[in-house]
Scaffold this motif. Structure first.
Motif, mmCIF file in Angstrom:
data_model
loop_
_atom_site.group_PDB
_atom_site.id
_atom_site.type_symbol
_atom_site.label_atom_id
_atom_site.label_comp_id
_atom_site.label_asym_id
_atom_site.label_seq_id
_atom_site.Cartn_x
_atom_site.Cartn_y
_atom_site.Cartn_z
ATOM 1 N N CYS A 7 30.835 22.751 91.037
ATOM 2 C CA CYS A 7 30.418 24.105 90.689
ATOM 3 C C CYS A 7 31.641 24.913 90.256
ATOM 4 O O CYS A 7 32.666 24.937 90.952
ATOM 5 C CB CYS A 7 29.734 24.773 91.874
ATOM 6 S SG CYS A 7 29.162 26.440 91.495
ATOM 7 N N SER A 9 31.303 28.192 89.469
ATOM 8 C CA SER A 9 30.911 29.601 89.557
ATOM 9 C C SER A 9 31.845 30.438 90.417
ATOM 10 O O SER A 9 31.815 31.659 90.356
ATOM 11 C CB SER A 9 29.481 29.701 90.100
ATOM 12 O OG SER A 9 28.604 29.017 89.242
ATOM 13 N N CYS A 10 32.655 29.781 91.252
ATOM 14 C CA CYS A 10 33.668 30.519 92.015
ATOM 15 C C CYS A 10 34.784 29.536 92.362
ATOM 16 O O CYS A 10 34.635 28.335 92.176
ATOM 17 C CB CYS A 10 33.071 31.177 93.268
ATOM 18 S SG CYS A 10 33.056 30.154 94.745
ATOM 19 N N ARG A 12 35.822 28.202 94.979
ATOM 20 C CA ARG A 12 35.622 27.227 96.052
ATOM 21 C C ARG A 12 35.367 25.828 95.490
ATOM 22 O O ARG A 12 35.779 24.836 96.079
ATOM 23 C CB ARG A 12 34.466 27.674 96.949
ATOM 24 C CG ARG A 12 34.295 26.789 98.151
ATOM 25 C CD ARG A 12 33.321 27.369 99.137
ATOM 26 N NE ARG A 12 33.919 28.504 99.834
ATOM 27 C CZ ARG A 12 33.274 29.257 100.709
ATOM 28 N NH1 ARG A 12 32.022 29.004 100.995
ATOM 29 N NH2 ARG A 12 33.883 30.258 101.294
ATOM 30 N N GLY A 13 34.682 25.730 94.361
ATOM 31 C CA GLY A 13 34.491 24.432 93.694
ATOM 32 C C GLY A 13 33.683 23.435 94.483
ATOM 33 O O GLY A 13 34.106 22.278 94.654
ATOM 34 N N CYS A 14 32.529 23.823 94.951
ATOM 35 C CA CYS A 14 31.682 22.912 95.735
ATOM 36 C C CYS A 14 31.293 21.674 94.914
ATOM 37 O O CYS A 14 31.027 21.781 93.717
ATOM 38 C CB CYS A 14 30.407 23.630 96.173
ATOM 39 S SG CYS A 14 30.687 24.979 97.324
ATOM 40 N N ASN A 31 25.804 22.691 97.621
ATOM 41 C CA ASN A 31 26.110 24.092 97.303
ATOM 42 C C ASN A 31 26.190 24.914 98.582
ATOM 43 O O ASN A 31 25.398 24.725 99.502
ATOM 44 C CB ASN A 31 25.051 24.676 96.361
ATOM 45 C CG ASN A 31 23.641 24.535 96.883
ATOM 46 O OD1 ASN A 31 23.215 23.422 97.208
ATOM 47 N ND2 ASN A 31 22.923 25.632 96.976
ATOM 48 N N GLN A 32 27.148 25.839 98.608
ATOM 49 C CA GLN A 32 27.289 26.707 99.774
ATOM 50 C C GLN A 32 26.693 28.086 99.539
ATOM 51 O O GLN A 32 26.815 28.965 100.389
ATOM 52 C CB GLN A 32 28.763 26.821 100.150
ATOM 53 C CG GLN A 32 29.301 25.493 100.660
ATOM 54 C CD GLN A 32 30.704 25.605 101.183
ATOM 55 O OE1 GLN A 32 31.111 26.625 101.714
ATOM 56 N NE2 GLN A 32 31.455 24.536 101.027
ATOM 57 N N CYS A 33 26.074 28.274 98.360
ATOM 58 C CA CYS A 33 25.374 29.528 98.098
ATOM 59 C C CYS A 33 24.363 29.288 96.981
ATOM 60 O O CYS A 33 24.414 28.251 96.300
ATOM 61 C CB CYS A 33 26.363 30.646 97.736
ATOM 62 S SG CYS A 33 26.951 30.588 96.038
ATOM 63 N N ARG A 35 24.094 30.439 94.049
ATOM 64 C CA ARG A 35 24.632 30.331 92.693
ATOM 65 C C ARG A 35 24.895 28.879 92.314
ATOM 66 O O ARG A 35 24.807 28.502 91.149
ATOM 67 C CB ARG A 35 25.917 31.154 92.557
ATOM 68 C CG ARG A 35 25.660 32.649 92.549
ATOM 69 C CD ARG A 35 26.928 33.446 92.750
ATOM 70 N NE ARG A 35 27.910 33.193 91.718
ATOM 71 C CZ ARG A 35 29.217 33.452 91.839
ATOM 72 N NH1 ARG A 35 29.684 33.976 92.969
ATOM 73 N NH2 ARG A 35 30.050 33.201 90.872
ATOM 74 N N GLY A 36 25.244 28.064 93.295
ATOM 75 C CA GLY A 36 25.494 26.651 93.021
ATOM 76 C C GLY A 36 24.241 25.941 92.558
ATOM 77 O O GLY A 36 24.286 25.102 91.651
HETATM 78 S S1 SF4 Z 1 28.059 26.805 95.276
HETATM 79 FE FE1 SF4 Z 1 28.547 28.966 95.634
HETATM 80 S S2 SF4 Z 1 30.327 28.865 97.021
HETATM 81 FE FE2 SF4 Z 1 30.137 26.850 96.068
HETATM 82 S S3 SF4 Z 1 31.483 26.922 94.245
HETATM 83 FE FE3 SF4 Z 1 29.399 27.472 93.598
HETATM 84 S S4 SF4 Z 1 29.375 29.708 93.685
HETATM 85 FE FE4 SF4 Z 1 31.103 29.035 94.897
#
Ligand code: SF4
Length: 118
Positions: A7, A9-10, A12-14, A31-33, A35-36
């Motif tokens: 990911c 999107s932030c 953290r790079g899940c 995913n930890q949120c 958005r993932g």
């Molecule tokens: S899943 Fe959420 S926390 Fe993880 S990288 Fe994507 S945006 Fe960030």
């Protein structure tokens, strides 16, 4: 079909895994949120990228103009768009935000100057 993604999107790079389930549903893990999950489904169905480029100029001492897309473009459109941009030779002044290419390939996305040119 199972696909692994990171990911973006932030920071953290899940590490995500996405696979198709019944009835057009998608299973996303890692995913930890939320958005993932959105990112993984977008990547699986309609991958898009913001585009930035340096378009050649036809002016002594000014090598290029900086441009960008107004929204993420379908990845499939990007090679043709870059070919078009790199063949241009700009020589007309433009302000940041001016449109260079409007509604590229009926995508609803414009290519605009990201800095004043000349
Ligand atoms: S899943 Fe959420 S926390 Fe993880 S990288 Fe994507 S945006 Fe960030």
């Amino acid at each position: 079909m199972k696909k692994s993604l990171i990911c973006i999107s932030c920071p953290r790079g899940c590490h995500l895994e996405i696979s198709s389930a019944a009835a057009g549903e998608w299973l996303v893990s890692g995913n930890q949120c939320p958005r993932g999950k959105q990112y993984a489904i977008q990547e699986a169905t309609d991958p898009r990228r913001m585009l930035t480029a340096a378009v050649p100029a036809k002016v002594d001492g000014v090598p290029c103009a900086s441009v960008r897309s107004t929204s993420p473009l379908p990845v499939a459109l990007i090679p043709e768009l870059l070919n078009t941009l790199y063949k241009m030779r700009l020589d007309t002044p433009a302000k940041r935000g001016d449109v260079l290419l409007a509604n590229w390939k009926d995508s609803g996305i414009d290519i605009i100057f990201s800095a004043d040119f000349l």
